[in-house]
Design a protein around this motif. Structure first.
Motif, PDB file in Angstrom:
ATOM      1  N   TRP A 169      38.757  27.802  25.660  1.00 14.29           N
ATOM      2  CA  TRP A 169      37.887  28.162  26.719  1.00 14.29           C
ATOM      3  C   TRP A 169      37.000  27.197  27.301  1.00 14.29           C
ATOM      4  O   TRP A 169      36.506  27.441  28.511  1.00 14.29           O
ATOM      5  CB  TRP A 169      36.770  29.259  25.753  1.00 14.29           C
ATOM      6  N   LYS A 170      36.731  26.023  26.396  1.00 14.94           N
ATOM      7  CA  LYS A 170      35.876  25.201  27.166  1.00 14.94           C
ATOM      8  C   LYS A 170      36.504  24.384  28.400  1.00 14.94           C
ATOM      9  O   LYS A 170      35.622  24.313  29.357  1.00 14.94           O
ATOM     10  CB  LYS A 170      35.547  23.910  26.240  1.00 14.94           C
ATOM     11  N   GLN A 171      37.837  24.285  28.436  1.00 14.87           N
ATOM     12  CA  GLN A 171      38.269  23.802  29.838  1.00 14.87           C
ATOM     13  C   GLN A 171      38.120  24.905  30.898  1.00 14.87           C
ATOM     14  O   GLN A 171      37.853  24.576  31.903  1.00 14.87           O
ATOM     15  CB  GLN A 171      39.989  23.332  29.698  1.00 14.87           C
ATOM     16  N   TRP A 172      38.493  25.948  30.636  1.00 11.99           N
ATOM     17  CA  TRP A 172      38.324  27.142  31.314  1.00 11.99           C
ATOM     18  C   TRP A 172      36.779  27.256  32.097  1.00 11.99           C
ATOM     19  O   TRP A 172      36.476  27.467  33.122  1.00 11.99           O
ATOM     20  CB  TRP A 172      38.696  28.377  31.140  1.00 11.99           C
ATOM     21  N   ALA A 173      36.003  27.240  31.073  1.00 11.38           N
ATOM     22  CA  ALA A 173      34.479  27.160  31.301  1.00 11.38           C
ATOM     23  C   ALA A 173      33.997  26.030  32.089  1.00 11.38           C
ATOM     24  O   ALA A 173      33.164  26.035  33.156  1.00 11.38           O
ATOM     25  CB  ALA A 173      33.716  27.091  30.245  1.00 11.38           C
ATOM     26  N   LYS A 174      34.674  24.561  32.126  1.00 10.55           N
ATOM     27  CA  LYS A 174      34.440  23.549  33.075  1.00 10.55           C
ATOM     28  C   LYS A 174      34.857  23.948  34.444  1.00 10.55           C
ATOM     29  O   LYS A 174      34.266  23.443  35.401  1.00 10.55           O
ATOM     30  CB  LYS A 174      35.383  22.560  32.538  1.00 10.55           C
ATOM     31  N   MET A 175      35.981  24.964  34.532  1.00  9.62           N
ATOM     32  CA  MET A 175      36.335  25.298  35.938  1.00  9.62           C
ATOM     33  C   MET A 175      35.292  26.598  36.421  1.00  9.62           C
ATOM     34  O   MET A 175      35.702  27.327  37.586  1.00  9.62           O
ATOM     35  CB  MET A 175      37.678  25.862  36.007  1.00  9.62           C
ATOM     36  N   GLY A 176      34.489  26.982  35.836  1.00  8.12           N
ATOM     37  CA  GLY A 176      33.574  28.122  35.987  1.00  8.12           C
ATOM     38  C   GLY A 176      33.778  29.615  35.545  1.00  8.12           C
ATOM     39  O   GLY A 176      33.166  30.415  36.018  1.00  8.12           O
ATOM     40  N   VAL A 177      34.975  29.418  34.736  1.00  9.63           N
ATOM     41  CA  VAL A 177      35.557  30.876  34.436  1.00  9.63           C
ATOM     42  C   VAL A 177      33.930  31.417  33.465  1.00  9.63           C
ATOM     43  O   VAL A 177      33.362  30.594  32.577  1.00  9.63           O
ATOM     44  CB  VAL A 177      36.387  30.733  33.467  1.00  9.63           C
ATOM     45  N   LEU A 178      33.745  32.694  33.426  1.00 12.88           N
ATOM     46  CA  LEU A 178      32.467  33.228  33.026  1.00 12.88           C
ATOM     47  C   LEU A 178      32.734  33.739  31.866  1.00 12.88           C
ATOM     48  O   LEU A 178      31.882  33.891  30.821  1.00 12.88           O
ATOM     49  CB  LEU A 178      31.635  34.521  33.815  1.00 12.88           C
ATOM     50  N   GLY A 179      34.063  34.484  31.477  1.00 11.04           N
ATOM     51  CA  GLY A 179      34.368  35.243  30.393  1.00 11.04           C
ATOM     52  C   GLY A 179      35.675  35.549  30.161  1.00 11.04           C
ATOM     53  O   GLY A 179      36.385  34.838  31.027  1.00 11.04           O
ATOM     54  N   ILE A 180      36.019  35.875  28.812  1.00  7.28           N
ATOM     55  CA  ILE A 180      37.442  36.002  28.541  1.00  7.28           C
ATOM     56  C   ILE A 180      37.849  37.337  27.983  1.00  7.28           C
ATOM     57  O   ILE A 180      36.785  38.023  27.292  1.00  7.28           O
ATOM     58  CB  ILE A 180      37.905  35.128  27.140  1.00  7.28           C
ATOM     59  N   GLU A 181      38.790  38.019  28.530  1.00  9.73           N
ATOM     60  CA  GLU A 181      39.464  39.240  28.264  1.00  9.73           C
ATOM     61  C   GLU A 181      40.797  39.328  28.216  1.00  9.73           C
ATOM     62  O   GLU A 181      41.325  37.929  28.205  1.00  9.73           O
ATOM     63  CB  GLU A 181      38.696  40.370  29.003  1.00  9.73           C
ATOM     64  N   MET A 182      41.425  40.414  28.170  1.00  9.08           N
ATOM     65  CA  MET A 182      43.067  40.226  27.881  1.00  9.08           C
ATOM     66  C   MET A 182      43.705  40.938  28.625  1.00  9.08           C
ATOM     67  O   MET A 182      44.952  41.044  28.448  1.00  9.08           O
ATOM     68  CB  MET A 182      43.198  40.373  26.565  1.00  9.08           C
ATOM     69  N   GLU A 183      43.184  41.520  29.676  1.00  5.02           N
ATOM     70  CA  GLU A 183      44.067  42.524  30.690  1.00  5.02           C
ATOM     71  C   GLU A 183      43.945  42.450  32.097  1.00  5.02           C
ATOM     72  O   GLU A 183      45.090  42.649  32.856  1.00  5.02           O
ATOM     73  CB  GLU A 183      43.730  44.084  30.317  1.00  5.02           C
ATOM     74  N   SER A 184      42.814  42.022  32.645  1.00  2.00           N
ATOM     75  CA  SER A 184      42.791  42.155  34.318  1.00  2.00           C
ATOM     76  C   SER A 184      43.974  41.538  35.133  1.00  2.00           C
ATOM     77  O   SER A 184      44.064  41.685  36.170  1.00  2.00           O
ATOM     78  CB  SER A 184      41.404  41.521  34.519  1.00  2.00           C
ATOM     79  N   TYR A 185      44.368  40.137  34.549  1.00  2.00           N
ATOM     80  CA  TYR A 185      45.210  39.432  35.512  1.00  2.00           C
ATOM     81  C   TYR A 185      46.594  40.430  35.746  1.00  2.00           C
ATOM     82  O   TYR A 185      46.953  40.382  36.980  1.00  2.00           O
ATOM     83  CB  TYR A 185      45.653  38.150  34.710  1.00  2.00           C
ATOM     84  N   ALA A 186      46.659  41.156  34.723  1.00  2.00           N
ATOM     85  CA  ALA A 186      48.140  41.890  34.863  1.00  2.00           C
ATOM     86  C   ALA A 186      47.781  43.070  35.859  1.00  2.00           C
ATOM     87  O   ALA A 186      48.445  43.570  36.542  1.00  2.00           O
ATOM     88  CB  ALA A 186      48.836  42.455  33.371  1.00  2.00           C
ATOM     89  N   LEU A 187      46.413  43.757  35.693  1.00  2.00           N
ATOM     90  CA  LEU A 187      46.152  44.737  36.430  1.00  2.00           C
ATOM     91  C   LEU A 187      46.038  44.442  37.976  1.00  2.00           C
ATOM     92  O   LEU A 187      46.737  45.129  38.831  1.00  2.00           O
ATOM     93  CB  LEU A 187      44.820  45.233  35.885  1.00  2.00           C
ATOM     94  N   TYR A 188      45.601  43.216  38.258  1.00  2.00           N
ATOM     95  CA  TYR A 188      45.506  42.703  39.588  1.00  2.00           C
ATOM     96  C   TYR A 188      46.673  42.374  40.133  1.00  2.00           C
ATOM     97  O   TYR A 188      47.010  42.569  41.323  1.00  2.00           O
ATOM     98  CB  TYR A 188      44.596  41.455  39.708  1.00  2.00           C
ATOM     99  N   CYS A 189      47.567  41.913  39.053  1.00  2.00           N
ATOM    100  CA  CYS A 189      49.131  41.671  39.730  1.00  2.00           C
ATOM    101  C   CYS A 189      49.779  43.102  40.100  1.00  2.00           C
ATOM    102  O   CYS A 189      50.326  43.158  41.145  1.00  2.00           O
ATOM    103  CB  CYS A 189      50.092  41.157  38.722  1.00  2.00           C
ATOM    104  N   GLU A 190      49.886  43.907  39.353  1.00  2.00           N
ATOM    105  CA  GLU A 190      50.308  45.240  39.542  1.00  2.00           C
ATOM    106  C   GLU A 190      49.831  45.878  40.819  1.00  2.00           C
ATOM    107  O   GLU A 190      50.496  46.425  41.544  1.00  2.00           O
ATOM    108  CB  GLU A 190      50.150  46.105  38.368  1.00  2.00           C
ATOM    109  N   ALA A 191      48.349  45.847  41.065  1.00  2.00           N
ATOM    110  CA  ALA A 191      47.900  46.459  42.408  1.00  2.00           C
ATOM    111  C   ALA A 191      48.245  45.565  43.481  1.00  2.00           C
ATOM    112  O   ALA A 191      48.703  46.358  44.556  1.00  2.00           O
ATOM    113  CB  ALA A 191      46.208  46.682  42.178  1.00  2.00           C
ATOM    114  N   ALA A 192      48.303  44.143  43.251  1.00  2.00           N
ATOM    115  CA  ALA A 192      48.572  43.582  44.438  1.00  2.00           C
ATOM    116  C   ALA A 192      50.050  43.921  44.966  1.00  2.00           C
ATOM    117  O   ALA A 192      50.360  43.822  46.160  1.00  2.00           O
ATOM    118  CB  ALA A 192      48.240  41.995  44.302  1.00  2.00           C
ATOM    119  N   ARG A 193      50.734  43.806  43.943  1.00  2.00           N
ATOM    120  CA  ARG A 193      52.258  44.173  44.370  1.00  2.00           C
ATOM    121  C   ARG A 193      52.491  45.193  45.349  1.00  2.00           C
ATOM    122  O   ARG A 193      53.576  45.255  46.033  1.00  2.00           O
ATOM    123  CB  ARG A 193      53.253  44.211  42.980  1.00  2.00           C
TER     124      ARG A 193
END
Ligand code: HPA
Length: 237
Positions: A169-193
């Motif tokens: 998580w520290k590496q992601w945090a260095k890129m400005g990532v605010l938080g961690i969860e486990m679902e949204s990337y797939a949801l955004y892909c399905e919607a975008a498709r």
């Protein structure tokens, strides 16, 4: 594919055009019973409870997604592609990876990063940036602002692993990532498709930076704030 699908027993027209999606199916039940009027249950397959009712006179659905991208991938895919759902709003919790993402804050995922292979199925010649629908995000931000609820908007990490051998998580945090969860990337892909709209909003339930976690009572109060934002967004679409 015909409906009912392998995972949803609902009939055509059972869903509203907007579906709120908590991870926990019992959360879906709680939302239906406490926030919607005249909610009717239309799915019990695998105990992934789904309901449609009204909020301020407008039809809104709520359905559990389960945990992780494979699970939300199945439900969001079927809702979008077989039931014609147009707006999908994930209402979840996340762990903070920045000090300024305080416990109880509503985090709105403008974008989602991942270490998952979910987007490999699209055979893209690069990396897919999963983003929220701007209208949904803008409406949710306006609703949080109007209510005076603390919120923060930015990038998150949708991770495949809750118990990590090597916490990255520290590496992601260095890129400005605010938080961690486990679902949204797939949801955004399905919607975008398919060109429909999706947004993930979360209450910050714990901090990976400080190790603090919200109490059950705090979680409930902050959850109610997030639901208000999600429902007020839903009826404006
Ligand atoms: N990691 C992944 N998902 C989460 C977390 C976390 O720390 N907190 C709430 N959902």
């Amino acid at each position: 594919m015909n409906i009912p699908t392998p995972h949803i027993e609902a009939k055509k027209g059972d869903f509203a055009k907007t579906v709120l999606m908590p991870g926990d199916p019992l959360r879906a039940k709680y939302i239906a019973e406490n926030f919607l009027t005249d909610a009717k249950q239309f799915n019990t397959t695998r105990n992934m409870f789904g309901y449609t009712g009204t909020y301020k006179g407008k039809k809104v659905s709520v359905m559990g997604t389960g945990m992780g991208m494979p699970s939300i991938g199945i439900y969001s895919h079927e809702l979008i592609q077989f039931y014609g759902v147009k707006n999908l709003i994930r209402v979840g919790s996340c762990g903070a990876t920045q000090e300024n993402a305080r416990l109880g804050t509503i985090l709105m995922a403008q974008g989602a990063c991942t270490e998952s292979n979910y987007a490999h199925q699209y055979n893209l010649p690069g990396t897919f940036s999963a983003i929220a629908d701007f209208t949904l995000l803008k409406t949710a931000q306006e609703m949080a602002e109007a209510e005076g609820f603390p919120y923060i908007v930015g990038n998150i990490l949708s991770s495949d692993v809750f118990y990590t051998e090597t916490p990255e998580w520290k590496q992601w945090a260095k890129m400005g990532v605010l938080g961690i969860e486990m679902e949204s990337y797939a949801l955004y892909c399905e919607a975008a498709r398919v060109g429909v709209r999706a947004l993930g909003i979360f209450t910050v339930s714990d901090s990976i930076v400080t190790g603090e976690a919200t109490t059950a009572e705090e979680r409930q109060n902050k959850f109610t704030n997030m639901m208000k934002v999600a429902l007020e967004t839903a009826i404006r679409l």
